[in-house]
Design a protein around this motif. Structure first.
Motif, mmCIF file in Angstrom:
data_model
loop_
_atom_site.group_PDB
_atom_site.id
_atom_site.type_symbol
_atom_site.label_atom_id
_atom_site.label_comp_id
_atom_site.label_asym_id
_atom_site.label_seq_id
_atom_site.Cartn_x
_atom_site.Cartn_y
_atom_site.Cartn_z
ATOM 1 N N LEU A 1 0.949 -1.110 -0.077
ATOM 2 C CA LEU A 1 -0.040 0.171 0.088
ATOM 3 C C LEU A 1 0.859 1.220 -0.216
ATOM 4 C CD1 LEU A 1 -2.932 1.051 -0.015
ATOM 5 C CD2 LEU A 1 -2.455 1.305 2.308
ATOM 6 N N ASP A 2 0.946 1.815 -1.195
ATOM 7 C CA ASP A 2 1.828 2.885 -1.352
ATOM 8 C C ASP A 2 0.756 4.437 -1.072
ATOM 9 O OD1 ASP A 2 4.385 4.570 -2.111
ATOM 10 O OD2 ASP A 2 2.793 5.464 -3.569
ATOM 11 N N THR A 3 -0.492 4.302 -1.838
ATOM 12 C CA THR A 3 -1.263 5.226 -1.902
ATOM 13 C C THR A 3 -2.803 4.933 -1.506
ATOM 14 O OG1 THR A 3 -0.054 6.031 -3.966
ATOM 15 C CG2 THR A 3 -2.287 6.899 -3.759
ATOM 16 N N LEU A 4 -3.480 5.571 -0.821
ATOM 17 C CA LEU A 4 -4.616 5.486 -0.154
ATOM 18 C C LEU A 4 -5.576 6.729 -0.732
ATOM 19 C CD1 LEU A 4 -6.622 3.983 1.746
ATOM 20 C CD2 LEU A 4 -6.064 5.446 3.421
ATOM 21 N N TRP A 5 -6.492 6.334 -1.220
ATOM 22 C CA TRP A 5 -7.609 7.203 -1.859
ATOM 23 C C TRP A 5 -8.746 7.195 -0.938
ATOM 24 C CZ3 TRP A 5 -7.836 10.200 -6.453
ATOM 25 C CH2 TRP A 5 -6.586 10.234 -7.266
ATOM 26 N N VAL A 6 -9.334 8.112 -0.485
ATOM 27 C CA VAL A 6 -10.341 8.242 0.522
ATOM 28 C C VAL A 6 -11.616 9.200 0.044
ATOM 29 C CG1 VAL A 6 -11.097 8.657 2.884
ATOM 30 C CG2 VAL A 6 -8.741 8.164 2.317
ATOM 31 N N GLN A 7 -12.673 8.300 -0.175
ATOM 32 C CA GLN A 7 -13.911 9.277 -0.876
ATOM 33 C C GLN A 7 -14.892 10.073 0.159
ATOM 34 O OE1 GLN A 7 -16.780 6.936 -3.318
ATOM 35 N NE2 GLN A 7 -16.703 8.432 -4.799
ATOM 36 N N VAL A 8 -14.056 10.975 0.746
ATOM 37 C CA VAL A 8 -14.439 11.747 1.995
ATOM 38 C C VAL A 8 -16.003 12.248 1.577
ATOM 39 C CG1 VAL A 8 -12.387 12.265 2.776
ATOM 40 C CG2 VAL A 8 -13.387 13.826 1.202
ATOM 41 N N THR A 9 -16.312 12.799 0.569
ATOM 42 C CA THR A 9 -17.814 13.086 0.570
ATOM 43 C C THR A 9 -18.618 12.090 -0.422
ATOM 44 O OG1 THR A 9 -16.977 14.534 -1.222
ATOM 45 C CG2 THR A 9 -17.276 15.600 0.757
ATOM 46 N N GLY A 10 -18.021 11.072 -0.462
ATOM 47 C CA GLY A 10 -18.889 10.139 -1.425
ATOM 48 C C GLY A 10 -19.342 10.543 -2.795
ATOM 49 N N THR A 11 -20.422 10.383 -3.229
ATOM 50 C CA THR A 11 -20.704 11.115 -4.475
ATOM 51 C C THR A 11 -21.578 12.540 -4.595
ATOM 52 O OG1 THR A 11 -22.721 9.613 -4.429
ATOM 53 C CG2 THR A 11 -21.200 8.686 -5.830
ATOM 54 N N VAL B 1 -1.845 10.236 0.767
ATOM 55 C CA VAL B 1 -3.337 10.055 0.844
ATOM 56 C C VAL B 1 -3.743 11.114 -0.304
ATOM 57 C CG1 VAL B 1 -5.399 10.386 2.431
ATOM 58 C CG2 VAL B 1 -3.281 9.658 3.200
ATOM 59 N N TYR B 2 -4.983 10.495 -0.980
ATOM 60 C CA TYR B 2 -5.738 11.464 -1.717
ATOM 61 C C TYR B 2 -7.121 11.568 -1.440
ATOM 62 C CZ TYR B 2 -2.214 11.415 -5.510
ATOM 63 O OH TYR B 2 -1.160 11.582 -6.348
ATOM 64 N N PHE B 3 -7.840 12.746 -1.054
ATOM 65 C CA PHE B 3 -9.123 12.995 -0.751
ATOM 66 C C PHE B 3 -9.803 13.237 -1.973
ATOM 67 C CE2 PHE B 3 -8.676 14.656 4.183
ATOM 68 C CZ PHE B 3 -8.402 13.579 4.325
#
Length: 291
Positions: free
Chosen positions: A18-28, A71-73
């Motif tokens: 795991l190098d990069t974690l994307w987090v879909q903070v606001t969903g859609t 991390v990517y938001f």
């Protein structure tokens, strides 16, 4: 371990780390509804809910324990989250952070806060702003009337705050393709007061609204193994996306239940079979979300 299996066959990509974690903070949830959006986000799009602070923190904790470096938001539109400043600071406590945004909500005060946060953080903070043309005539047909002016104003504010955002451009028309277009766009962004302009061009993803705007993919990849250099560079080889519904192979496939790998990052550490039609854009067109 058996790979995650979509409906169609495809080459298998081992999970490296795991190098990069994307987090879909606001969903859609998004403040605009782009015609080429690959996950059909918008002001009334609730198919993937907004994540709470505790949910995001659990994802960050699991990512830190797994050794993630970035991390990517994303969303939706991350700056719609009522606790976005808290979330930004929490993410920066553990890793470098990029926030993917359309920029429209970045007023002078928010831009100034982001600049101050960038200056004092021990980890890097990047803002990635989506703009799909150098004129309203190019951008607004896909992003909505008036969005060009709003996004350009936000980019100027970020530049005034001392930030050098990455501008991402979807190649939704021929005028945005090729070396000349890239050089022209760099000059355009520089003219907005961005000291060190960076522009990232993205091919179209023909899922979500885009498959209705133009056309869907004709088919999926075959079973032929990928070249090692291609395989290791794919996001699914070293990245995962966390949403309120669990962990997915990547941020492109969060609306596809067959791409869900489990509830935790530990459960998601498994090979991926590239049987989704959208995988063509990464393998054949060279899309890389995390560079």
């Amino acid at each position: 371990m058996n790979p995650s299996v979509p409906e169609a066959p495809g080459p298998v990509v081992p999970f490296r780390w795991l190098d990069t974690l994307w987090v879909q903070v606001t969903g859609t949830l998004c403040n605009i509804a782009c015609r080429h959006c690959f996950i059909s986000c918008g002001p009334k799009a609730t198919q993937i809910p907004m994540m709470g602070v505790d949910e995001v923190q659990r994802a960050l904790d699991q990512g830190r324990d797994a050794g993630m470096r970035h991390v990517y938001f994303t969303g939706g539109e991350p700056f719609l989250h009522p606790d976005i400043r808290n979330l930004v600071e929490r993410a920066l406590d553990v890793a470098a952070l990029t926030v993917v945004t359309n920029g429209i909500l970045l007023d002078t005060e928010m831009a100034r806060w982001l600049g101050e946060t960038f200056a004092r953080s021990r980890n890097s903070l990047d803002i990635r702003v989506s703009l799909d043309g150098m004129t309203a005539a190019q951008n607004d047909p896909v992003r909505g009337r008036g969005t060009f002016a709003e996004i350009v104003a936000a980019l100027r504010r970020l530049g005034e705050a001392g930030l050098c955002p990455v501008v991402t451009v979807v190649e939704h028309e021929p005028g945005l393709e090729g070396a000349d277009a890239r050089a022209d766009f760099l000059g355009f962004v520089r003219g907005l007061g961005i000291a060190k302009p960076r522009v990232k061009f993205l091919p179209l993803l023909r899922i979500g609204r885009e498959e209705r705007r133009t056309h869907p993919y004709a088919g999926a990849l075959g079973d032929e193994p990928l070249l090692p250099g291609v395989e290791s560079s794919l996001l699914c080889a070293s990245g995962r996306c966390v949403t309120a519904h669990g962990v997915y192979t990547c941020p492109i496939l969060v609306e596809d239940g067959s791409a869900r790998l489990g509830q935790t990052l530990d459960e998601s550490a498994q090979p991926i079979r590239l049987g989704w039609t959208a995988c063509q854009t990464c393998v054949l067109d060279g899309l890389r979300c995390n560079t």
